[in-house]
Scaffold this motif. Structure first.
Motif, mmCIF file in Angstrom:
data_model
loop_
_atom_site.group_PDB
_atom_site.id
_atom_site.type_symbol
_atom_site.label_atom_id
_atom_site.label_comp_id
_atom_site.label_asym_id
_atom_site.label_seq_id
_atom_site.Cartn_x
_atom_site.Cartn_y
_atom_site.Cartn_z
ATOM 1 N N GLU A 213 7.401 -3.838 10.465
ATOM 2 C CA GLU A 213 6.012 -4.282 10.535
ATOM 3 C C GLU A 213 5.232 -3.690 9.365
ATOM 4 O OE1 GLU A 213 3.471 -1.579 13.360
ATOM 5 O OE2 GLU A 213 5.421 -1.846 14.336
ATOM 6 N N GLU A 214 4.095 -4.298 9.054
ATOM 7 C CA GLU A 214 3.294 -3.775 7.947
ATOM 8 C C GLU A 214 2.823 -2.362 8.261
ATOM 9 O OE1 GLU A 214 0.102 -6.583 7.564
ATOM 10 O OE2 GLU A 214 -1.050 -5.702 9.177
ATOM 11 N N VAL A 215 2.615 -1.584 7.199
ATOM 12 C CA VAL A 215 2.086 -0.239 7.370
ATOM 13 C C VAL A 215 0.588 -0.298 7.070
ATOM 14 C CG1 VAL A 215 2.679 0.509 5.004
ATOM 15 C CG2 VAL A 215 2.347 2.201 6.778
ATOM 16 N N VAL A 216 -0.207 0.307 7.961
ATOM 17 C CA VAL A 216 -1.663 0.329 7.811
ATOM 18 C C VAL A 216 -2.087 1.783 7.681
ATOM 19 C CG1 VAL A 216 -3.874 -0.283 8.859
ATOM 20 C CG2 VAL A 216 -1.873 -1.762 9.206
ATOM 21 N N MET A 217 -2.899 2.065 6.661
ATOM 22 C CA MET A 217 -3.309 3.431 6.366
ATOM 23 C C MET A 217 -4.806 3.518 6.137
ATOM 24 S SD MET A 217 -0.393 3.603 3.499
ATOM 25 C CE MET A 217 -0.567 1.835 3.389
ATOM 26 N N VAL A 218 -5.364 4.695 6.390
ATOM 27 C CA VAL A 218 -6.710 5.046 5.938
ATOM 28 C C VAL A 218 -6.487 6.065 4.834
ATOM 29 C CG1 VAL A 218 -8.867 6.197 6.516
ATOM 30 C CG2 VAL A 218 -7.825 4.625 8.144
ATOM 31 N N VAL A 219 -7.139 5.841 3.690
ATOM 32 C CA VAL A 219 -6.975 6.725 2.544
ATOM 33 C C VAL A 219 -8.314 7.387 2.247
ATOM 34 C CG1 VAL A 219 -6.167 6.890 0.167
ATOM 35 C CG2 VAL A 219 -5.246 5.107 1.661
ATOM 36 N N ALA A 220 -8.308 8.717 2.146
ATOM 37 C CA ALA A 220 -9.518 9.481 1.814
ATOM 38 C C ALA A 220 -9.343 10.069 0.417
ATOM 39 C CB ALA A 220 -9.741 10.593 2.820
ATOM 40 N N TYR A 221 -10.353 9.874 -0.415
ATOM 41 C CA TYR A 221 -10.357 10.392 -1.783
ATOM 42 C C TYR A 221 -11.431 11.468 -1.902
ATOM 43 C CZ TYR A 221 -7.905 5.976 -2.535
ATOM 44 O OH TYR A 221 -7.028 4.933 -2.460
ATOM 45 N N SER A 222 -11.166 12.499 -2.694
ATOM 46 C CA SER A 222 -12.115 13.603 -2.831
ATOM 47 C C SER A 222 -13.329 13.247 -3.693
ATOM 48 C CB SER A 222 -11.416 14.842 -3.404
ATOM 49 O OG SER A 222 -10.892 14.577 -4.693
ATOM 50 N N GLU A 223 -13.291 12.125 -4.378
ATOM 51 C CA GLU A 223 -14.399 11.682 -5.229
ATOM 52 C C GLU A 223 -14.912 10.317 -4.760
ATOM 53 O OE1 GLU A 223 -15.774 13.532 -7.658
ATOM 54 O OE2 GLU A 223 -14.326 15.083 -7.122
ATOM 55 N N GLY A 224 -16.204 10.100 -4.918
ATOM 56 C CA GLY A 224 -16.797 8.818 -4.554
ATOM 57 C C GLY A 224 -16.346 7.698 -5.474
ATOM 58 N N PHE B 96 -13.483 6.387 1.093
ATOM 59 C CA PHE B 96 -12.402 5.999 1.996
ATOM 60 C C PHE B 96 -11.993 4.556 1.720
ATOM 61 C CE2 PHE B 96 -14.725 9.313 4.116
ATOM 62 C CZ PHE B 96 -13.743 10.095 4.684
ATOM 63 N N ALA B 97 -10.742 4.248 2.036
ATOM 64 C CA ALA B 97 -10.242 2.879 1.911
ATOM 65 C C ALA B 97 -9.259 2.626 3.042
ATOM 66 C CB ALA B 97 -9.558 2.680 0.570
ATOM 67 N N ARG B 98 -9.111 1.364 3.389
ATOM 68 C CA ARG B 98 -8.076 0.953 4.337
ATOM 69 C C ARG B 98 -7.064 0.168 3.528
ATOM 70 N NH1 ARG B 98 -7.015 -3.510 8.113
ATOM 71 N NH2 ARG B 98 -6.023 -2.620 9.965
ATOM 72 N N MET B 99 -5.788 0.506 3.686
ATOM 73 C CA MET B 99 -4.741 -0.128 2.881
ATOM 74 C C MET B 99 -3.651 -0.654 3.802
ATOM 75 S SD MET B 99 -2.563 1.701 -0.136
ATOM 76 C CE MET B 99 -1.143 0.934 -0.867
ATOM 77 N N THR B 100 -3.150 -1.841 3.479
ATOM 78 C CA THR B 100 -2.057 -2.454 4.224
ATOM 79 C C THR B 100 -0.965 -2.843 3.242
ATOM 80 O OG1 THR B 100 -3.616 -3.336 5.849
ATOM 81 C CG2 THR B 100 -1.443 -4.351 5.772
ATOM 82 N N VAL B 101 0.281 -2.520 3.576
ATOM 83 C CA VAL B 101 1.424 -2.926 2.759
ATOM 84 C C VAL B 101 2.394 -3.654 3.682
ATOM 85 C CG1 VAL B 101 3.296 -2.181 1.234
ATOM 86 C CG2 VAL B 101 1.123 -0.930 1.226
ATOM 87 N N ARG B 102 2.789 -4.843 3.278
ATOM 88 C CA ARG B 102 3.700 -5.665 4.090
ATOM 89 C C ARG B 102 5.136 -5.165 4.004
ATOM 90 N NH1 ARG B 102 1.153 -11.287 2.038
ATOM 91 N NH2 ARG B 102 -0.720 -11.196 3.308
ATOM 92 N N PRO B 103 5.953 -5.507 4.997
ATOM 93 C CA PRO B 103 7.359 -5.082 5.003
ATOM 94 C C PRO B 103 8.077 -5.453 3.702
ATOM 95 C CG PRO B 103 6.798 -6.050 7.116
ATOM 96 C CD PRO B 103 5.620 -6.290 6.197
ATOM 97 N N GLY B 104 8.804 -4.485 3.164
ATOM 98 C CA GLY B 104 9.572 -4.709 1.943
ATOM 99 C C GLY B 104 8.769 -4.646 0.661
ATOM 100 N N LYS B 105 7.463 -4.464 0.736
ATOM 101 C CA LYS B 105 6.602 -4.443 -0.455
ATOM 102 C C LYS B 105 6.297 -3.011 -0.871
ATOM 103 C CE LYS B 105 6.283 -8.885 -0.645
ATOM 104 N NZ LYS B 105 6.923 -9.642 -1.705
#
Length: 88
Positions: free
Chosen positions: A66-77, A3-12
């Motif tokens: 506003e920035e977008v905040v996501m949790v990303v799940a990957y099927s592999e470690g 899993f990862a937490r990802m943030t992308v700022r407005p316009g990016k």
């Protein structure tokens, strides 16, 4: 799985990339985004999830105020990561 937490700022926008060995599920916690899946873009906002199949070129663009905040799940470690922008 990882899993990862990802943030992308407005316009990016994140670099175009793919994971040859891993499926991915992106769950939007807050904000608004568009996810490139191959040649198409899919809109998503807080509460939505987007599935990215193994090997699909994708990238995330923040389209809201506003920035977008996501949790990303990957099927592999340990996922393979290939930056497609370096290949052009």
């Amino acid at each position: 799985m990882s899993f990862a937490r990802m943030t992308v700022r407005p316009g990016k926008i994140s670099p175009a990339h793919r994971h040859a060995n891993s499926n991915e599920v992106i769950h939007v916690l807050s904000g608004q985004m568009e996810e490139r899946l191959g040649e198409t873009w899919k809109k998503a906002q807080a509460g939505d999830s987007v599935f990215v199949s193994k090997g699909t070129v994708h990238q995330t663009k923040c389209v809201g105020e506003e920035e977008v905040v996501m949790v990303v799940a990957y099927s592999e470690g340990q996922r393979a990561y290939e930056n497609m922008e370096q290949n052009q």
